[in-house]
Scaffold this active site. Structure first.
Site, PDB file in Angstrom:
ATOM      1  N   GLU B  66       0.819  -1.219   0.000  1.00 17.77           N
ATOM      2  CA  GLU B  66       0.000   0.000   0.000  1.00 17.77           C
ATOM      3  C   GLU B  66       0.851   1.266   0.000  1.00 17.77           C
ATOM      4  O   GLU B  66       0.474   2.275  -0.588  1.00 17.77           O
ATOM      5  CB  GLU B  66      -0.959   0.013   1.193  1.00 17.77           C
ATOM      6  CG  GLU B  66      -2.190  -0.865   1.013  1.00 17.77           C
ATOM      7  CD  GLU B  66      -1.909  -2.341   1.218  1.00 17.77           C
ATOM      8  OE1 GLU B  66      -0.826  -2.678   1.770  1.00 17.77           O
ATOM      9  OE2 GLU B  66      -2.754  -3.161   0.825  1.00 17.77           O
ATOM     10  N   HIS B 135     -11.974  -4.651   7.521  1.00 20.01           N
ATOM     11  CA  HIS B 135     -12.325  -4.555   6.096  1.00 20.01           C
ATOM     12  C   HIS B 135     -13.743  -4.016   5.917  1.00 20.01           C
ATOM     13  O   HIS B 135     -14.412  -4.336   4.940  1.00 20.01           O
ATOM     14  CB  HIS B 135     -12.249  -5.926   5.416  1.00 20.01           C
ATOM     15  CG  HIS B 135     -10.887  -6.546   5.399  1.00 20.01           C
ATOM     16  ND1 HIS B 135     -10.301  -7.088   6.511  1.00 20.01           N
ATOM     17  CD2 HIS B 135      -9.991  -6.698   4.389  1.00 20.01           C
ATOM     18  CE1 HIS B 135      -9.098  -7.565   6.185  1.00 20.01           C
ATOM     19  NE2 HIS B 135      -8.884  -7.336   4.912  1.00 20.01           N
TER      20      HIS B 135
END
Lengths: 319, 331
Positions: B66, B135
């Site tokens: 990321e 998530h």
């Protein structure tokens, strides 16, 4: 190829970087610039000779260790002084730059991540951009042995290796992350060992020898331009001053520092040029005199700048 | 005999896909990168077909990195390209915190405005299908402190397409939050090209008695609650902010001055979810127009549990909003 003219140019630029910094430190003594300066004395050979091996359109993400890399990448001295003075002669038009965030897109100077090691991933993105745009530029990312340990290095180096991106990672290994010696926080002696893990070329050299730096860099640049992928180039260097101005430096022995200073790249290169008969004493004195005058003229112009008002704060945040 | 042309319907997911395809075709500087966005089509199928049409240099599969995704996007953006980066889940913005806050948002400003950072970060968000605590969040308000980046949260397929096209064409970095629970939601999307300017709120329903100021998936629950309230004789206005930055303060003030009764609703937890900022703006700009205290109907302040059974209780329902409407209308 390292021609005699290039050797002279490397010396001239190292002398310029050293003298420029001396002049900046006098401004600091006079209270005109802040102490957030991380002097680059000792690192001139690695920063200058590597940049001399680049083209104008190649990219630089510099680190905080002095300004030799930016100067060698042809960043304007007026802009540099202006940035330190926090006035509108600076590249950031008075935002004040300490040492970070000076930029010059026309010479490929892309700036610096204030958080150390932030440039590792940006450099990989710049490398990807070069590859997608199908140019033969390269990007160089400077960092110290301290910032070599950021996780960002893993992510940036991994894609640079996987996609053979034209990125050259230059670690300026002076052995000290502020006060922490490298041996205390890493198991390896040379960061170049890490290159293999990313499928990139790794090389560790004496970063106090500008001609060796140039030759090594030229190989890395040629490899990158030809699609051969990234290089991790470690230059072993000596930081002559504190991490920042005002650093008491109590962590490093006097003997270690004195031995390091014997390797002064500016002094030794001058001697080499003389020994090799490339220039006479008088010629080098004249060269240095011209550089001194150039620096003074730049400073004089930078000092005519104006410190901006409050309205500067809101300029340039959004397009 | 004349026929009324019917506007075709597309899902939220297809609308995003169409915006991406059109912008990839329109501007060769645009490229997509993210985990599994290539031939696989993305974890939620949003980029399906783009790799086949535009090739592996325009639609790039990346490692699970990321910090590289965002930081590398910044590097590409300041050197002439216009990356659209897909984070697999919005929650992963924390994995690239410095790259989003320190680099994407600040690079232009801190380097004296010498660069532009034309990139879009696509961030699939929200509680849907039991994805668990890490998530399922709606972290858009976290970026309110990241001045330099825009924050877009579309609630319909029409808005999703029009806002994404504007985001890709904008020279500022844009964090674009798309709710995973809406990927299958269908709505009218014209065949013709259109864009929606960033920073304009949209009145999704006009009313006189109560205003619900909201965004993202909660827009639909607000509309459902408004419909129910209408049967009880309460006229509810639903203002979809669509962007938290640029923020349409004028639209907020207008609806507050019109109804004097305000409910702020978002899926993220009440504390730090963005509603407090809206309430503060109302207090600063038009507090004397209020006929009742501001109410906030927001997600509860726990992590989102993995169990889908429990997950449903985390996000406010139309019934929760309905109770608040009745309450505030009577105040």
């Amino acid at each position: 190829m390292l021609t005699d003219e290039l050797k002279i140019e490397i010396y001239r630029m190292m002398y310029l970087a050293q003298t420029w910094e001396q002049r900046l430190l006098r401004l600091l003594d006079d209270g005109l610039v802040s102490g957030f300066y991380h002097a680059g004395r000792g690192h001139e050979a690695l920063e200058v000779a590597s940049m001399v091996a680049l083209r104008d359109d190649d990219y630089l993400l510099y680190d905080h260790r002095g300004c030799a890399h930016m100067l060698a990448k042809r960043m304007s001295m007026v802009s540099l002084f202006g940035d330190f003075l926090g006035n509108d002669k600076g590249s950031t038009k008075g935002l004040g730059a300490g040492i970070v965030h000076i930029a010059d897109p026309d010479h490929g100077v892309l700036g610096q991540s204030g958080t150390l090691g932030g440039g590792h991933v940006l450099a990989a993105g710049v490398g990807l951009s070069i590859k997608l745009r199908k140019t033969d530029q390269v990007v160089v990312n400077f960092f110290g042995d301290g910032a070599a340990n950021r996780g960002t290095f893993h992510e940036g180096a991994n894609v640079a290796g996987a996609w053979k991106l034209p990125v050259i990672y230059i670690v300026q290994n002076n052995g000290w992350a502020i006060s922490t010696p490298q041996s205390q926080v890493t198991a390896i002696e040379s960061f170049a060992e890490r290159a293999a893990g990313y499928g990139m070329a790794g090389v560790s050299i004496d970063g106090m020898d500008p001609f060796l730096v140039y030759e090594t860099m030229a190989e890395a640049v040629e490899r990158a331009r030809g699609g051969g992928g990234p290089t991790l180039l470690e230059g072993r260097v000596v930081r002559f001053r504190g991490h920042y101005e005002g650093d008491p430096g109590t962590y490093r022995s006097k003997e270690e520092l004195a031995a390091g200073k014997d390797l002064d790249p500016v002094v030794r290169t001058r001697l080499r040029l003389l020994e090799d008969g490339l220039r006479t004493e008088e010629e080098l004195d004249r060269l240095q005199h011209d550089v001194d005058a150039e620096i003074e003229a730049a400073l004089e112009e930078a000092l005519t700048g104006t410190v901006p008002g409050r309205e500067r704060l809101s300029e340039g945040l959004y397009v | 005999m004349t026929t009324t042309p019917t506007v075709r319907k597309l899902s939220y997911s297809r609308a995003i896909n169409e915006a991406l395809a059109e912008e990839l075709a329109r501007d060769e500087r645009v490229f997509i990168m993210g985990q599994d966005v290539g031939a696989f089509g993305g974890a939620f199928g949003v980029t399906r077909g783009l790799h086949a049409r535009f090739g592996g240099e325009r639609v790039i599969d990346t490692p699970i990195s990321e910090m590289f995704l965002v930081g590398g996007g910044v590097g590409a953006a300041i050197t002439g390209l216009r990356p659209v980066v897909e984070m697999q889940y919005a929650d992963f913005l924390w994995n690239a915190g410095d790259e989003i806050v320190g680099k994407m948002s600040k690079w232009r400003y801190m380097h004296g405005g010498l660069f532009t950072v034309p990139m879009v970060l696509r961030l699939p968000e929200g509680a849907a299908g039991g994805a668990g605590p890490e998530h399922s969040t709606c972290p858009e308000a976290a970026l309110l402190a990241a001045a330099g980046s825009y924050i877009v949260i579309p609630s319909t397929p029409y808005d999703a397409k029009g806002l994404l096209k504007s985001a890709i064409r904008d020279d500022n970095p844009v964090a674009y939050f798309e709710h995973k629970g809406m990927y299958g939601l269908k709505g009218e999307v014209p065949e013709e090209e259109y864009t929606i300017p960033l920073g304009q709120a949209d009145l999704k329903r006009v009313g006189d008695d109560v205003s619900i100021i909201t965004w993202g998936r909660m827009v639909h629950r607000a509309l459902e609650a408004a419909e129910t309230a209408a049967a009880d004789g309460i006229s509810v206005e639903v203002l979809d902010l669509r962007c938290l930055r640029p923020l349409d303060v004028a639209a907020i003030v207008a609806t507050v001055e019109k109804t004097g009764r305000v409910i702020i609703s978002h899926e993220a937890g009440k504390t730090g979810g963005g509603g407090g900022e809206i309430a503060a703006i109302i207090a600063e700009e038009c507090i004397t127009s209020l006929e009742a205290p501001v109410r906030r109907i927001c997600g509860i302040e726990t992590p989102v549990p993995q169990s889908t059974h429990l997950e449903q209780y985390v996000v406010p329902t139309a019934e929760d909003l309905g109770a608040a409407i009745t309450d505030i209308a009577r105040y």
